[in-house]
Each structure stands twice: as structure tokens, then as C-alpha cells.
Scaffold this motif. Structure first.
Motif, short mmCIF file in Angstrom:
data_model
loop_
_atom_site.label_atom_id
_atom_site.label_comp_id
_atom_site.label_asym_id
_atom_site.label_seq_id
_atom_site.Cartn_x
_atom_site.Cartn_y
_atom_site.Cartn_z
N UNK A 15 38.29 -27.64 21.01
CA UNK A 15 38.37 -27.20 22.40
C UNK A 15 38.42 -28.38 23.36
N UNK A 16 37.97 -28.12 24.56
CA UNK A 16 38.02 -29.16 25.61
C UNK A 16 36.93 -30.18 25.36
N UNK A 17 37.22 -31.49 25.53
CA UNK A 17 36.22 -32.50 25.23
C UNK A 17 35.02 -32.44 26.18
N UNK A 18 35.20 -31.93 27.40
CA UNK A 18 34.08 -31.85 28.34
C UNK A 18 33.04 -30.84 27.87
N UNK A 19 33.49 -29.87 27.09
CA UNK A 19 32.59 -28.82 26.64
C UNK A 19 32.05 -29.09 25.23
N UNK A 20 32.41 -30.23 24.72
CA UNK A 20 31.93 -30.59 23.38
C UNK A 20 30.51 -31.12 23.53
N UNK A 21 29.55 -30.42 22.87
CA UNK A 21 28.12 -30.77 23.03
C UNK A 21 27.81 -32.16 22.48
N UNK A 22 28.62 -32.68 21.66
CA UNK A 22 28.33 -33.99 21.09
C UNK A 22 28.58 -35.10 22.11
N UNK A 23 29.38 -34.85 23.16
CA UNK A 23 29.67 -35.88 24.17
C UNK A 23 28.84 -35.69 25.43
N UNK A 24 27.96 -34.72 25.48
CA UNK A 24 27.15 -34.46 26.70
C UNK A 24 26.30 -35.65 27.12
#
Length: 175
Positions: A15-24
Motif C-alpha cells: 500500500x501507501x508508504x505513509x500508512x506503512x506502520x514500519x515507517x511511522x
């Protein structure tokens, strides 16, 4: 091709990288850094300049209002001075007119007295002339009456002396 589809499928499932919990955590760090930088730029540079401009405008407005009030006060004072000068000028003009009227009245009175004296002198001369004419007329009438009486007495055949005729004419003239 199947491997490509699987790889694309894995990317698609991410999905979208902004919504990827690993990059939060990384995103939150950069968000905080950006907000701190924006805060520092605004608080240290932009807001003081804006505050200075607002303070300068406020000071200018206050000074302009004070200058306007001062000019308004000067205009009121100038109007009062103008009104006072106008009232003084009108009073002075009234005094000049009154003085001129009084002077003209005095000259008129002097001329009227001169005219009255001339009229009185002419009247006295006329009365003297009339009295002289009257005396001359009375003398003439008396003389004519004496001559007529003398002639009438003589015409009727009588004799009268001059004293009798004069006395008769004088008695008749008196009334």
C-alpha cells in the motif's frame, strides 16, 4: 512473468508508504524536526518582523490621530480668532459709521443755523421793506385822500382848510 506479477503483488499489498506502520517512527521524527524548524523560523524571524510592522503601524496611526486632533484644535482656534476679528471689524465699522453720521449731523446743524440766520436776515429785510412800502402806501393813500377830499369839498362849493381835511382823513383812516 509470474515472478514479476508476484513482486508487483507484494508491492501492491504493501500500500501507501505513509500508512506503512514500519515507517511511522521515522515519519514522526521528521514531522517533529520540521515542526520545530518551522516554529523556530516563525518565532525568531517572521513573528518579530510582523510584530514590528504592526507596532509601527499602530504608532503611525496613533501619531496621525494625535496630529489630526492637534490640527482640529488649531482649526477651532483659528475659527474663533476669525470670528473675533470679524466681530471686531463689524464693531469698528459701526463706530466709523456712527462717527460719520455724527460728523455729518454736526455739519448739517451748522449749515441749518447758517441757513436760518440767512432766512432771518432776509425775512427782516423783507419785513423792513414791507413796512417801508406800507408806510409809503399809507402816506400815499393819505395824500390821495387829502387831495380827493379837498377837491370834493371844492367841487361841492365848500371851503375847507388843510388842517380840517387832514384831521378828517386821519380820523377816517383810524377806523
Amino acid at each position: 512473468m509470474a515472478t514479476e506479477t508476484v513482486e508487483h503483488g507484494a508491492e501492491a499489498s504493501a500500500g501507501m508508504p505513509q500508512l506503512d506502520f514500519s515507517t511511522f517512527p521515522n515519519q514522526i521524527f521528521w514531522l517533529v524536526v520540521t515542526l520545530v524548524v518551522i516554529y523556530l523560523v516563525l518565532s525568531r524571524i517572521a513573528l518579530p518582523r510582523i510584530g514590528a510592522v504592526l507596532a509601527e503601524r499602530s504608532g503611525t496611526i496613533t501619531n496621525d490621530i494625535a496630529a489630526a486632533e492637534e490640527l482640529k484644535q488649531k482649526a477651532v482656534e483659528a475659527e474663533a480668532a476669525y470670528d473675533q476679528a470679524l466681530a471686531d471689524a463689524r464693531a469698528q465699522a459701526g463706530a466709523i459709521v456712527a462717527d460719520a453720521k455724527a460728523e455729518m449731523q454736526a455739519e448739517l446743524d451748522v449749515e441749518l443755523k447758517k441757513a436760518d440766520k440767512k432766512i432771518a436776515a432776509k425775512s427782516a429785510e423783507s419785513e423792513a421793506a414791507i413796512a417801508e412800502i406800507r408806510d409809503g402806501a399809507v402816506k400815499s393813500v393819505t395824500q390821495v385822500a387829502k387831495d380827493t377830499a379837498k377837491e370834493l369839498v371844492a367841487a361841492f362849493g365848500g371851503k375847507a382848510d388843510a388842517k380840517t381835511i387832514t384831521a378828517a382823513v386821519a380820523a377816517r383812516m383810524k377806523g
